[in-house]
Write a protein that holds these residues in place. Structure first.
Motif, short mmCIF file in Angstrom:
data_model
loop_
_atom_site.label_atom_id
_atom_site.label_comp_id
_atom_site.label_asym_id
_atom_site.label_seq_id
_atom_site.Cartn_x
_atom_site.Cartn_y
_atom_site.Cartn_z
N SER A 55 25.33 114.08 -77.75
CA SER A 55 24.94 113.03 -78.70
C SER A 55 25.32 111.63 -78.18
N ALA A 56 26.19 111.56 -77.19
CA ALA A 56 26.58 110.24 -76.64
C ALA A 56 25.71 109.85 -75.44
N LYS A 57 24.92 110.80 -74.95
CA LYS A 57 24.17 110.60 -73.70
C LYS A 57 23.24 109.39 -73.71
N GLY A 58 22.71 109.06 -74.89
CA GLY A 58 21.80 107.92 -74.99
C GLY A 58 22.48 106.60 -74.72
N ASP A 59 23.74 106.51 -75.09
CA ASP A 59 24.46 105.23 -74.99
C ASP A 59 25.33 105.12 -73.75
N ILE A 60 25.71 106.27 -73.20
CA ILE A 60 26.71 106.29 -72.13
C ILE A 60 26.16 107.08 -70.94
N SER A 61 26.47 106.62 -69.73
CA SER A 61 26.09 107.36 -68.52
C SER A 61 27.24 108.28 -68.12
N PHE A 62 26.92 109.55 -67.88
CA PHE A 62 27.96 110.53 -67.56
C PHE A 62 27.92 110.94 -66.09
N TYR A 63 29.10 110.97 -65.49
CA TYR A 63 29.26 111.36 -64.08
C TYR A 63 30.38 112.39 -63.99
N VAL A 64 30.31 113.22 -62.95
CA VAL A 64 31.37 114.21 -62.74
C VAL A 64 31.63 114.28 -61.24
N LEU A 65 32.89 114.47 -60.88
CA LEU A 65 33.27 114.45 -59.46
C LEU A 65 33.02 115.82 -58.82
N GLY A 66 32.10 115.84 -57.85
CA GLY A 66 31.68 117.08 -57.19
C GLY A 66 32.80 117.91 -56.60
N PRO A 67 33.70 117.31 -55.81
CA PRO A 67 34.77 118.11 -55.20
C PRO A 67 35.62 118.84 -56.24
N ASP A 68 35.82 118.23 -57.42
CA ASP A 68 36.59 118.90 -58.47
C ASP A 68 35.79 120.04 -59.12
N LEU A 69 34.47 119.88 -59.17
CA LEU A 69 33.63 120.98 -59.67
C LEU A 69 33.71 122.16 -58.71
N LYS A 70 33.52 121.87 -57.42
CA LYS A 70 33.52 122.92 -56.40
C LYS A 70 34.84 123.68 -56.39
N ALA A 71 35.94 122.92 -56.46
CA ALA A 71 37.26 123.54 -56.41
C ALA A 71 37.42 124.55 -57.54
N ARG A 72 36.75 124.29 -58.66
CA ARG A 72 36.90 125.15 -59.84
C ARG A 72 35.75 126.15 -59.98
N GLY A 73 34.87 126.20 -58.96
CA GLY A 73 33.77 127.17 -58.99
C GLY A 73 32.73 126.88 -60.04
N ILE A 74 32.58 125.61 -60.40
CA ILE A 74 31.59 125.24 -61.41
C ILE A 74 30.31 124.78 -60.69
N GLY A 75 29.26 125.59 -60.77
CA GLY A 75 27.98 125.22 -60.15
C GLY A 75 27.29 124.14 -60.96
N GLU A 76 26.43 123.38 -60.28
CA GLU A 76 25.73 122.29 -60.98
C GLU A 76 24.79 122.82 -62.06
N ASP A 77 24.37 124.09 -61.93
CA ASP A 77 23.50 124.70 -62.95
C ASP A 77 24.24 124.89 -64.28
N LYS A 78 25.56 124.80 -64.25
CA LYS A 78 26.34 125.00 -65.48
C LYS A 78 26.62 123.70 -66.21
#
Lengths: 134, 102
Positions: B52-75
């Motif tokens: 619900s905040a996506k319209g007003d705010i741009s969201f980013y996530v740090l790739g190396p921290d995703l990878k370290a935790r086994g979180i694929g971009e499809d998730k």
């Protein structure tokens, strides 16, 4: 050097971690540099300025009286988020009555604390030049 | 004045993401790092707040921290942009200041 608007954002309760004490030390140091200083108390940070703190049985320093001295260092813009107070069942009456003396009005004593809404806090953060987070 | 907000705590353990979403102004950027990246996953109790905040705010996530935790971009919740460390630096310099929700 041009004056910058410094905003210290405090979000932790006072004694469980060192954040609150460290914040207070940095605020006092910053005040010595005659910058435009504001303090925000959000989430558990509101507990930092709660009335009646007594740490004698913990054997650690009760630093809450220091907040009352901030007015003497011209740190008198203290903003508390109403939503954070409400969530904890607190009102401004549960907080220490922090005051400052206005030399332009014959040293009239004024309240430093302003309770503001999330919307107002949002705008205040946006309007600051430097944000320091504790 | 644009703010880059960083969140480094899991939203299931701390309220840093909640506070960030409550106090981030329209036009802000939010970057999830360290354990904060769990907040970028879809299908969690926190996803709706981000949606619900996506319209007003741009969201980013740090790739190396995703990878370290086994979180694929499809998730990830749709709309999240994955950045690397130099992307993190760019976000920092492209904004006027950083608010770190500890």
């Amino acid at each position: 050097m041009a004056t910058k608007k410094f905003m210290y954002v405090n979000r932790k309760a006072p004694y469980g971690t060192i954040y609150a004490w460290e914040s207070l030390e940095v605020i006092l140091i910053g005040a010595a540099f005659e910058q435009d200083v504001s303090l925000a108390f959000v989430d558990d940070g509101v507990y930092q300025i709660a009335k009646g703190q007594d740490t004698t049985e913990l054997g650690i320093k009760n630093f809450s009286p220091t907040y009352s001295a901030l007015g003497d260092f011209e740190v008198n813009k203290i903003f508390v988020e109403k939503e954070s107070l409400d969530a904890r069942g607190l009102t401004i009456d549960d907080l220490m009555p922090l005051k400052w003396e206005d030399e332009d009005e014959d040293w009239a004593e004024k309240d430093s604390i302003k309770v503001i809404s999330s919307e107002e806090m949002k705008a205040l953060l946006d309007d600051s030049d430097v944000l320091l987070n504790f | 004045m644009a703010i880059l907000h960083t969140v480094n705590k899991s939203p299931f353990e701390k309220n840093a993401l909640d506070a960030c979403l409550r106090l981030a102004a329209k036009g802000s950027s939010v970057l999830l790092i360290e354990d904060g990246v769990y907040g970028a996953m879809k299908g969690t109790v926190k996803s709706a707040a981000i949606e619900s905040a996506k319209g007003d705010i741009s969201f980013y996530v740090l790739g190396p921290d995703l990878k370290a935790r086994g979180i694929g971009e499809d998730k990830l919740i749709d709309g999240f942009k994955v950045v690397d460390y130099s992307g993190f630096v760019s976000l920092t310099v492209d904004n006027d200041k950083v608010q770190a929700w500890l």
